[in-house]
Design an enzyme around this catalytic site. Sequence first.
Site, PDB file in Angstrom:
ATOM      1  N   ASP A   1      -4.733   3.351  -2.005  1.00 39.00           N
ATOM      2  CA  ASP A   1      -5.762   3.817  -1.070  1.00 39.00           C
ATOM      3  C   ASP A   1      -6.220   5.224  -1.429  1.00 39.00           C
ATOM      4  O   ASP A   1      -5.482   6.180  -1.243  1.00 39.00           O
ATOM      5  CB  ASP A   1      -5.207   3.801   0.364  1.00 39.00           C
ATOM      6  CG  ASP A   1      -5.014   2.388   0.872  1.00 39.00           C
ATOM      7  OD1 ASP A   1      -3.860   2.023   1.192  1.00 39.00           O
ATOM      8  OD2 ASP A   1      -6.017   1.654   0.904  1.00 39.00           O
TER       9      ASP A   1
ATOM     10  N   SER B   1       0.859  -1.193   0.000  1.00 41.12           N
ATOM     11  CA  SER B   1       0.000   0.000   0.000  1.00 41.12           C
ATOM     12  C   SER B   1       0.890   1.236   0.000  1.00 41.12           C
ATOM     13  O   SER B   1       1.566   1.518   0.986  1.00 41.12           O
ATOM     14  CB  SER B   1      -0.887  -0.019   1.236  1.00 41.12           C
ATOM     15  OG  SER B   1      -1.297   1.287   1.566  1.00 41.12           O
TER      16      SER B   1
ATOM     17  N   MET C   1     -11.676  -5.432   6.455  1.00 42.87           N
ATOM     18  CA  MET C   1     -10.728  -4.505   7.073  1.00 42.87           C
ATOM     19  C   MET C   1     -10.309  -4.990   8.464  1.00 42.87           C
ATOM     20  O   MET C   1     -11.155  -5.404   9.265  1.00 42.87           O
ATOM     21  CB  MET C   1     -11.338  -3.107   7.194  1.00 42.87           C
ATOM     22  CG  MET C   1     -11.631  -2.426   5.872  1.00 42.87           C
ATOM     23  SD  MET C   1     -10.140  -2.103   4.903  1.00 42.87           S
ATOM     24  CE  MET C   1      -9.229  -1.004   5.982  1.00 42.87           C
TER      25      MET C   1
ATOM     26  N   MET D   1     -11.943   4.733  -0.560  1.00 45.98           N
ATOM     27  CA  MET D   1     -12.519   5.142   0.736  1.00 45.98           C
ATOM     28  C   MET D   1     -13.070   6.547   0.537  1.00 45.98           C
ATOM     29  O   MET D   1     -12.495   7.521   1.006  1.00 45.98           O
ATOM     30  CB  MET D   1     -11.431   5.080   1.812  1.00 45.98           C
ATOM     31  CG  MET D   1     -11.095   3.665   2.255  1.00 45.98           C
ATOM     32  SD  MET D   1      -9.504   3.546   3.073  1.00 45.98           S
ATOM     33  CE  MET D   1      -8.441   3.502   1.625  1.00 45.98           C
TER      34      MET D   1
ATOM     35  N   MET E   1      -8.472   8.237  -0.594  1.00 50.39           N
ATOM     36  CA  MET E   1      -9.170   8.774   0.583  1.00 50.39           C
ATOM     37  C   MET E   1      -9.608  10.207   0.297  1.00 50.39           C
ATOM     38  O   MET E   1      -8.785  10.998  -0.132  1.00 50.39           O
ATOM     39  CB  MET E   1      -8.232   8.730   1.785  1.00 50.39           C
ATOM     40  CG  MET E   1      -7.727   7.324   2.095  1.00 50.39           C
ATOM     41  SD  MET E   1      -6.508   7.359   3.417  1.00 50.39           S
ATOM     42  CE  MET E   1      -6.312   5.623   3.727  1.00 50.39           C
TER      43      MET E   1
ATOM     44  N   ASP F   1      -6.671  -6.246   4.883  1.00 52.32           N
ATOM     45  CA  ASP F   1      -6.119  -4.894   4.770  1.00 52.32           C
ATOM     46  C   ASP F   1      -6.094  -4.206   6.127  1.00 52.32           C
ATOM     47  O   ASP F   1      -7.130  -3.969   6.726  1.00 52.32           O
ATOM     48  CB  ASP F   1      -6.982  -4.070   3.788  1.00 52.32           C
ATOM     49  CG  ASP F   1      -6.368  -2.704   3.492  1.00 52.32           C
ATOM     50  OD1 ASP F   1      -7.038  -1.890   2.821  1.00 52.32           O
ATOM     51  OD2 ASP F   1      -5.235  -2.467   3.938  1.00 52.32           O
TER      52      ASP F   1
ATOM     53  N   HIS G   1      -8.524   0.892  -3.760  1.00 51.83           N
ATOM     54  CA  HIS G   1      -9.395   0.786  -2.580  1.00 51.83           C
ATOM     55  C   HIS G   1     -10.016   2.167  -2.357  1.00 51.83           C
ATOM     56  O   HIS G   1      -9.359   3.072  -1.845  1.00 51.83           O
ATOM     57  CB  HIS G   1      -8.538   0.352  -1.383  1.00 51.83           C
ATOM     58  CG  HIS G   1      -9.286   0.253  -0.086  1.00 51.83           C
ATOM     59  ND1 HIS G   1      -8.632   0.112   1.133  1.00 51.83           N
ATOM     60  CD2 HIS G   1     -10.614   0.289   0.200  1.00 51.83           C
ATOM     61  CE1 HIS G   1      -9.547   0.056   2.101  1.00 51.83           C
ATOM     62  NE2 HIS G   1     -10.740   0.169   1.560  1.00 51.83           N
TER      63      HIS G   1
ATOM     64  N   HIS H   1      -1.435  -1.735  -4.087  1.00 57.32           N
ATOM     65  CA  HIS H   1      -2.674  -1.337  -3.424  1.00 57.32           C
ATOM     66  C   HIS H   1      -2.720   0.187  -3.361  1.00 57.32           C
ATOM     67  O   HIS H   1      -1.810   0.828  -2.834  1.00 57.32           O
ATOM     68  CB  HIS H   1      -2.714  -1.929  -2.006  1.00 57.32           C
ATOM     69  CG  HIS H   1      -3.996  -1.703  -1.276  1.00 57.32           C
ATOM     70  ND1 HIS H   1      -5.154  -2.421  -1.554  1.00 57.32           N
ATOM     71  CD2 HIS H   1      -4.326  -0.839  -0.287  1.00 57.32           C
ATOM     72  CE1 HIS H   1      -6.120  -2.019  -0.734  1.00 57.32           C
ATOM     73  NE2 HIS H   1      -5.652  -1.054   0.025  1.00 57.32           N
TER      74      HIS H   1
HETATM   75  C1  DX5 Z   1      -6.131   1.953   5.612  1.00 58.82           C
HETATM   76  C2  DX5 Z   1      -5.798   1.458   4.254  1.00 58.82           C
HETATM   77  C3  DX5 Z   1      -4.735   0.390   4.268  1.00 58.82           C
HETATM   78  C4  DX5 Z   1      -3.428   0.835   4.875  1.00 58.82           C
HETATM   79  C5  DX5 Z   1      -2.525  -0.356   5.055  1.00 58.82           C
HETATM   80  O1  DX5 Z   1      -7.273   2.665   5.558  1.00 58.82           O
HETATM   81  O2  DX5 Z   1      -6.923   0.949   3.625  1.00 58.82           O
HETATM   82  O3  DX5 Z   1      -4.535  -0.093   2.965  1.00 58.82           O
HETATM   83  O4  DX5 Z   1      -2.805   1.763   4.083  1.00 58.82           O
HETATM   84  O5  DX5 Z   1      -1.379   0.028   5.759  1.00 58.82           O
HETATM   85  P1  DX5 Z   1      -0.826  -0.863   6.963  1.00 58.82           P
HETATM   86  O6  DX5 Z   1      -0.427  -2.184   6.355  1.00 58.82           O
HETATM   87  O7  DX5 Z   1       0.371  -0.125   7.431  1.00 58.82           O
HETATM   88  O8  DX5 Z   1      -1.884  -1.025   7.956  1.00 58.82           O
HETATM   89 ZN    ZN Z   2      -6.498  -0.185   1.721  1.00 56.57          ZN
END
Ligand code: DX5
Ligand code: ZN
Length: 546
Positions: free
Chosen positions: A315, A288, A420, A348, A317, A458, A346, A313
């Site tokens: 993320d 990620s 999650m 969010m 946000m 995740d 992903h 991955h």
């Molecule tokens: C959190 C993300 C994850 C996060 C994972 O909201 O969806 O993908 O970045 O990072 P670690 O492995 O450090 O928890």
């Molecule tokens: Zn994620």
Amino acid sequence: MALKMRYLELNRKVRDARMLAIQGIAEAGSGHPGASFSAAEIMGVLYFHKMKHRPSDPLWEERDYFINSKAHSAPGFYAVLSIAGYIDSKEIKTLRKLGSRLQGHPVRYSERQKNHSFPGIEYSGGSEGIGLSVSIGIALAKKRDGEKNRIYTLIGDGESNEGQIWEAAMAASKFRLDNLVAILDRNMIQQDGFTEEIMPLDPVRDKWAAFNWNVVEVNGHKIEQIIDALSRIEKVEDKPSIIIANTTKGKGIKHMANNPQWHGKAPPKKHVPILLEELQSEILIAPSIIAGEPENYEEKVRRAERAGADLIHLDIMDGKFVPTTSFFADTIKHLRKISSIPFDAHLMIEKPVNHVEDYIDAGCDIVTVHVEACNEMEFVEINKMLLKAGISPGIAINPGTPFPSWLIEHLDNIDVMIIMSVNPGFAGQKFIPESLDKMAGTVKILKSNNYKGFIEADGGIDATTLQQVFDAGARIMVAGNAVYGSPDINSNIIQLKHKANVAIETKLLELATINDMRSDWIKSRKNMLIPLARELGIEEDLHAIK
Ligand code: DX5
Ligand code: ZN
């Protein structure tokens, strides 16, 4: 360039083909697992994604042709054809039996041969070195008739000892057959040894280039690279093309991998349940990139890919669905230019239904939205858009959210489910142990509803938590801090892959023990278990075997 390959479904179908092939070979007590497995992604990509063909109309005029000149890969070939819909997969159990349509080497289908073949098989293989010549005949005829059919030919590197291959190579470039694509299953092993010891083929790239072919080289187990190469080749004119697919013979079963002994040998039938478990246990590592030092995403993608990551991955946000803001489609569009590694997005974000098009255009291969951010109707709309664009749809569930029953109806169209193990919003958080029961419980519901997709873990996944989520059912491991939390990304990924290996071997050992064949299993897999003996606690077992 988005490859529109529905990556996870394609990945699963190739896995299923390996599983079918090994069942057929074990049942027959003979056959070629080595080649069936080294060419699995090549044949899978052609039949499940690339080729124009119709299982319901095998002689369709406009079909593309697949000539399997490396005919001993027959079990893998039949498995792919059955998953593509040419035969019932149950028929694989008749492999090599008298009166079976699945002979040891494929027979070209005709009315006369209907008891030894089935519609869809274009070429009778057996003695090698001939298929490329047959392909040239088809390609030349189609070209002269102004037809658009494309001809794909699978050849081997042992097979390349045959002089006829090189006669054909000359002829194909003489006739400028740009509708012909040869794929070399470069697994470096032939019948009883290593190609470079028996009859050195390298520099193989230069050889084909010298015969005036367009040459492309790929990792033959990375479906995204094979797809990328096939689409680039379509633009080449006046030249035939060859893809040199660097593969591993026996890939998928660790004690068969790179081992000439498994060229033409069947595993004991009693091992099949463990071998099938191994094939379903493959773990994909997805770093990620929001973790670690801020931004510098390009470098993070490059270094992860170099270190052997399977996915990236991403993320996304929006600062509303979660308190933080990361990056959006424009950043992904830029990253897409530097690598063909599959992008696992992903989302969010609030109202993903209004934004999902951007992530389709940006070149994501997997797009996951949160169940908390959309209702069923919106999810159905998102799902439709993703499937239409050839992207793997996913759904994510937060630790505090119970499994929504409305999802059951849509499971066939969900390729991945993120359970999650942290509350979303940040990398580097502590793993929530209760999410293990949640994951195991969700897997139970999914299995009982015939879910075929993947489970993705995740949040807080590292060397200490990976085995636990694996045992709970996860096969895709997102790792942020564990990969980018310290400078040596390469060894961080290697360590995660090592932990993944230990987790898989522990599971297979348990299965062997339950089925009362612990020492037999350890014996058959001795060489690759020795380095793991201490972690697996099998030093005494290994000692007893000596
Ligand atoms: C959190 C993300 C994850 C996060 C994972 O909201 O969806 O993908 O970045 O990072 P670690 O492995 O450090 O928890
Ligand atoms: Zn994620």
